[in-house]
Design a protein around this motif. Structure first.
Motif, PDB file in Angstrom:
ATOM      1  N   VAL A 127      36.754  41.667  36.358  1.00  0.00           N
ATOM      2  CA  VAL A 127      36.438  41.906  35.116  1.00  0.00           C
ATOM      3  C   VAL A 127      38.157  43.070  35.536  1.00  0.00           C
ATOM      4  O   VAL A 127      38.221  43.640  35.297  1.00  0.00           O
ATOM      5  N   GLU A 128      38.483  42.597  33.606  1.00  0.00           N
ATOM      6  CA  GLU A 128      39.933  43.964  33.238  1.00  0.00           C
ATOM      7  C   GLU A 128      38.999  44.894  32.838  1.00  0.00           C
ATOM      8  O   GLU A 128      38.010  44.604  32.251  1.00  0.00           O
ATOM      9  N   TRP A 129      39.942  46.142  32.817  1.00  0.00           N
ATOM     10  CA  TRP A 129      39.020  47.064  32.112  1.00  0.00           C
ATOM     11  C   TRP A 129      37.834  47.784  32.858  1.00  0.00           C
ATOM     12  O   TRP A 129      36.888  48.403  32.153  1.00  0.00           O
TER      13      TRP A 129
ATOM     14  N   LYS B 256      47.083  41.553  34.284  1.00  0.00           N
ATOM     15  CA  LYS B 256      45.067  41.564  34.496  1.00  0.00           C
ATOM     16  C   LYS B 256      45.566  39.881  34.049  1.00  0.00           C
ATOM     17  O   LYS B 256      44.531  38.925  34.989  1.00  0.00           O
ATOM     18  N   THR B 257      45.135  39.746  33.301  1.00  0.00           N
ATOM     19  CA  THR B 257      45.040  37.761  32.685  1.00  0.00           C
ATOM     20  C   THR B 257      45.921  37.178  33.686  1.00  0.00           C
ATOM     21  O   THR B 257      45.470  35.999  33.856  1.00  0.00           O
ATOM     22  N   THR B 258      46.982  37.332  33.403  1.00  0.00           N
ATOM     23  CA  THR B 258      47.689  36.621  34.034  1.00  0.00           C
ATOM     24  C   THR B 258      47.817  36.446  36.522  1.00  0.00           C
ATOM     25  O   THR B 258      47.589  35.300  36.168  1.00  0.00           O
TER      26      THR B 258
ATOM     27  N   THR C 184      41.812  32.734  29.364  1.00  0.00           N
ATOM     28  CA  THR C 184      43.165  33.745  28.207  1.00  0.00           C
ATOM     29  C   THR C 184      42.243  34.799  28.431  1.00  0.00           C
ATOM     30  O   THR C 184      42.067  34.600  28.828  1.00  0.00           O
ATOM     31  N   SER C 185      43.511  35.521  27.343  1.00  0.00           N
ATOM     32  CA  SER C 185      42.901  36.724  27.434  1.00  0.00           C
ATOM     33  C   SER C 185      41.342  37.160  25.616  1.00  0.00           C
ATOM     34  O   SER C 185      41.277  36.430  25.333  1.00  0.00           O
ATOM     35  N   PRO C 186      39.768  36.779  26.865  1.00  0.00           N
ATOM     36  CA  PRO C 186      39.194  36.921  25.836  1.00  0.00           C
ATOM     37  C   PRO C 186      39.016  38.366  25.172  1.00  0.00           C
ATOM     38  O   PRO C 186      37.855  39.153  25.596  1.00  0.00           O
TER      39      PRO C 186
HETATM   40 MG   LIG Z   1      43.843  41.147  29.772  1.00  0.00          MG
END
Ligand SMILES: [Mg+2]
Ligand SMILES: Nc1ncnc2c1ncn2[C@@H]1O[C@H](COP(=O)(O)OP(=O)(O)O)[C@@H](O)[C@H]1O
Length: 171
Positions: free
Chosen positions: A113-115, A45-47, A63-65
């Motif tokens: 939005v991730e998740w 997801k972040t990629t 980056t991964s927040p």
């Molecule tokens: Mg992520």
């Protein structure tokens, strides 16, 4: 999902290609768009969001927040800012999201939005839902090595009705 929803499926064989998919996705987005990313930890997801940020031409590395719930990446030109949210710890959903007090107008931003599934849909009747899954038949658990992901992109709502998402397949 109704039969009128625009949808496409893409096979993504490496992190580089996942980023490329994000860049392509950016080409379809405009201010006010909401993108929900689903898929387990390490799915990509972040990629994907990193490529999306490149495609939009925003400032700052995506980056991964992990320690922040949301980060705003302003545009380097006249484009919309990217608001990158990790809703994993966003228990209360939209109310909490509004409490974040982001110094940005969501209708003028691209919000990723991730998740976010089940939490932030109220932000917009229209949304692009990206589901990242390990390819069917893969045996190893998600790991750091390159492996194949199946990405399904579905446009929900009038914004995406009749859109041709097949441009995303030309990886
Ligand atoms: Mg992520
Ligand atoms: N096809 C692929 N697409 C995306 N990432 C991949 C792929 N194959 C392996 N990876 C690796 O999987 C991890 C994905 O991490 P990340 O994007 O942070 O996932 P998430 O945000 O979904 O938790 C990275 O270490 C990346 O190098």
């Amino acid at each position: 999902m109704s039969t009128t929803d625009a949808t496409t499926q893409v096979t993504v064989k490496s992190p580089d290609r996942m980023q490329e998919l994000g860049r392509r996705l950016a080409g379809l987005l405009r201010p006010g768009d909401l993108v929900l990313l689903s898929g387990e930890l390490g799915a990509g997801k972040t990629t994907l969001t990193r490529g999306l940020g490149e495609g939009l031409g925003v400032r700052g590395a995506v980056t991964s927040p992990t320690f922040v719930i949301a980060r705003v990446h302003p545009s380097l030109h006249e484009g919309p800012p990217l608001v990158h949210v990790d809703a994993y710890r966003l228990g209360g959903g939209l109310d909490e999201m509004e409490d974040l007090d982001l110094d940005v107008s969501l209708p003028e931003s691209v919000v990723v939005v991730e998740w976010g599934e089940g939490k932030v849909e109220e932000l917009s009747e229209d949304r692009l839902h990206v589901v990242i899954a390990r390819a069917v038949g893969a045996e190893a658990p998600l790991a750091d090595e390159d492996d194949v992901r199946e990405v399904t992109v579905t446009g929900v709502g009038a914004r995406w009705a009749g859109s041709d998402l097949s441009v995303l397949q030309e990886l």
